[in-house]
Design an enzyme around this catalytic site. Structure first.
Site, short mmCIF file in Angstrom:
data_model
loop_
_atom_site.label_atom_id
_atom_site.label_comp_id
_atom_site.label_asym_id
_atom_site.label_seq_id
_atom_site.Cartn_x
_atom_site.Cartn_y
_atom_site.Cartn_z
N ARG A 23 11.08 -12.47 28.24
CA ARG A 23 10.64 -11.07 28.18
C ARG A 23 10.16 -10.67 26.79
O ARG A 23 9.43 -9.70 26.63
CB ARG A 23 11.80 -10.13 28.55
CG ARG A 23 12.33 -10.33 29.95
CD ARG A 23 13.62 -9.57 30.15
NE ARG A 23 14.63 -10.07 29.19
CZ ARG A 23 15.67 -9.37 28.76
NH1 ARG A 23 15.87 -8.14 29.19
NH2 ARG A 23 16.54 -9.91 27.93
N GLN A 47 14.30 6.65 2.58
CA GLN A 47 12.88 6.78 2.93
C GLN A 47 12.42 5.47 3.56
O GLN A 47 12.80 4.39 3.12
CB GLN A 47 12.08 7.05 1.65
CG GLN A 47 10.61 7.27 1.83
CD GLN A 47 9.94 7.66 0.51
OE1 GLN A 47 10.46 8.48 -0.23
NE2 GLN A 47 8.79 7.07 0.24
N ASP A 48 11.61 5.58 4.62
CA ASP A 48 10.95 4.43 5.23
C ASP A 48 9.46 4.56 4.98
O ASP A 48 8.89 5.64 5.15
CB ASP A 48 11.19 4.38 6.75
CG ASP A 48 12.53 3.79 7.14
OD1 ASP A 48 13.32 3.44 6.24
OD2 ASP A 48 12.79 3.68 8.34
N ASN A 49 8.82 3.43 4.61
CA ASN A 49 7.38 3.40 4.36
C ASN A 49 6.75 2.36 5.27
O ASN A 49 7.37 1.34 5.58
CB ASN A 49 7.09 3.06 2.90
CG ASN A 49 7.66 4.08 1.95
OD1 ASN A 49 7.65 5.27 2.21
ND2 ASN A 49 8.21 3.62 0.85
N ARG A 59 -1.28 -5.68 -3.35
CA ARG A 59 -0.70 -4.40 -3.76
C ARG A 59 0.42 -4.69 -4.77
O ARG A 59 1.32 -5.45 -4.48
CB ARG A 59 -0.15 -3.65 -2.56
CG ARG A 59 -1.21 -3.24 -1.56
CD ARG A 59 -0.60 -2.41 -0.44
NE ARG A 59 -1.57 -2.05 0.55
CZ ARG A 59 -2.30 -0.93 0.54
NH1 ARG A 59 -2.15 -0.07 -0.44
NH2 ARG A 59 -3.16 -0.69 1.50
N HIS A 62 4.33 -2.85 -8.47
CA HIS A 62 4.74 -1.46 -8.60
C HIS A 62 6.23 -1.33 -8.85
O HIS A 62 7.02 -2.13 -8.34
CB HIS A 62 4.40 -0.69 -7.32
CG HIS A 62 2.96 -0.74 -6.96
ND1 HIS A 62 2.53 -0.67 -5.67
CD2 HIS A 62 1.83 -0.87 -7.71
CE1 HIS A 62 1.21 -0.74 -5.63
NE2 HIS A 62 0.76 -0.87 -6.85
N LYS A 71 14.45 -1.94 -2.34
CA LYS A 71 13.59 -2.01 -1.16
C LYS A 71 14.06 -3.12 -0.22
O LYS A 71 14.37 -4.23 -0.66
CB LYS A 71 12.14 -2.30 -1.57
CG LYS A 71 11.52 -1.19 -2.40
CD LYS A 71 10.12 -1.54 -2.85
CE LYS A 71 9.53 -0.40 -3.69
NZ LYS A 71 8.20 -0.74 -4.20
N HIS A 118 7.56 -4.81 -7.59
CA HIS A 118 7.29 -5.39 -6.28
C HIS A 118 5.79 -5.42 -6.01
O HIS A 118 5.07 -4.51 -6.38
CB HIS A 118 8.00 -4.57 -5.19
CG HIS A 118 7.62 -4.96 -3.81
ND1 HIS A 118 6.87 -4.16 -2.99
CD2 HIS A 118 7.86 -6.09 -3.11
CE1 HIS A 118 6.68 -4.77 -1.83
NE2 HIS A 118 7.29 -5.95 -1.89
N TYR A 131 9.08 -0.89 4.88
CA TYR A 131 10.19 -1.07 3.94
C TYR A 131 10.97 0.21 3.75
O TYR A 131 10.43 1.31 3.74
CB TYR A 131 9.73 -1.66 2.61
CG TYR A 131 8.67 -0.89 1.87
CD1 TYR A 131 8.99 -0.06 0.80
CD2 TYR A 131 7.33 -1.03 2.21
CE1 TYR A 131 8.02 0.61 0.09
CE2 TYR A 131 6.34 -0.36 1.50
CZ TYR A 131 6.70 0.46 0.46
OH TYR A 131 5.72 1.15 -0.24
N LYS A 167 -5.75 1.46 -9.45
CA LYS A 167 -4.43 1.49 -10.10
C LYS A 167 -3.94 0.08 -10.39
O LYS A 167 -3.46 -0.22 -11.48
CB LYS A 167 -3.45 2.22 -9.17
CG LYS A 167 -2.00 2.14 -9.57
CD LYS A 167 -1.15 2.85 -8.51
CE LYS A 167 0.28 2.42 -8.57
NZ LYS A 167 1.10 3.09 -7.57
N ASP A 168 -4.07 -0.82 -9.41
CA ASP A 168 -3.58 -2.18 -9.59
C ASP A 168 -4.47 -3.00 -10.52
O ASP A 168 -3.99 -3.89 -11.22
CB ASP A 168 -3.43 -2.86 -8.23
CG ASP A 168 -2.34 -2.21 -7.38
OD1 ASP A 168 -1.51 -1.47 -7.95
OD2 ASP A 168 -2.33 -2.42 -6.17
#
Length: 181
Positions: A23, A47-49, A59, A62, A71, A118, A131, A167-168
């Site tokens: 299943r 918080q969940d992202n 990415r 950070h 995280k 990260h 995360y 930014k990166d």
């Protein structure tokens, strides 16, 4: 739940117990009691992202200098190469990094405690990453270290130049970055 230690003591790779049949599958991605009792992770997630990125998007790296975030990261679609860099000046692994593939197939998660930068590179056509964080995002505390800093020498599995945000692309050198402790 299987815990795979990493060369950086506080960063953990977590393999959940998968219940699978014709299943589909089921697993607990987070259980406070198991994380506390088995892993010693007593984090209060607030918080969940959820992010979606295309192949070759990188990415990071950070981190938050105000309200540092721990995280718990997992990939629900696709495959990423996930990296944590120790920014805790008092740590014996300060300036060291670990990186692991997290994917839909392996269902592994990575726990990165507060005090780390990260980042991740998308290896599949697309990837969706979910995360949990232990603190709220604070824009004024947001910092970025250059993803290809020569002092960190992260071995990103790149076949072509990565796709970066402004930014990166403009991250700070590790030597001049604000760190913890």
């Amino acid at each position: 739940m299987n815990i795979i230690p990493t060369p950086i003591l506080d960063v953990l790779l977590i393999e959940p117990q998968i219940f699978q049949d014709d299943r589909g599958f089921f697993f607990e991605s987070y259980n406070y009691q198991k994380f506390t009792d088995k892993l010693g992770i007593t984090a209060n997630f607030v918080q969940d992202n959820h992010s979606c990125s295309n192949k070759n998007v990188l990415r990071g790296l950070h981190y938050q200098i105000i309200q540092p975030q721990g995280k718990l990261i997992r990939t629900v679609v696709g495959t990423i190469f996930d990296v944590a860099v120790d920014l805790r000046k008092s740590s014996p692994t300060f300036g060291q990094w670990v990186g692991y593939e997290l994917s839909t197939e392996n269902k592994q998660q990575m726990w990165i405690p507060p005090g780390f930068a990260h980042g991740f590179l998308v290896l599949s056509e697309t990837a969706e990453v979910i995360y949990k964080t232990t603190d709220y995002y604070t824009p004024q505390g947001d910092r970025t270290i250059l993803w290809n800093d020569p002092d960190l020498a992260i071995d990103w599995p790149l076949k072509v130049p990565p796709i970066l945000s402004a930014k990166d692309s403009n991250g700070q050198a590790f030597k001049s970055a604000e760190v913890y402790g």
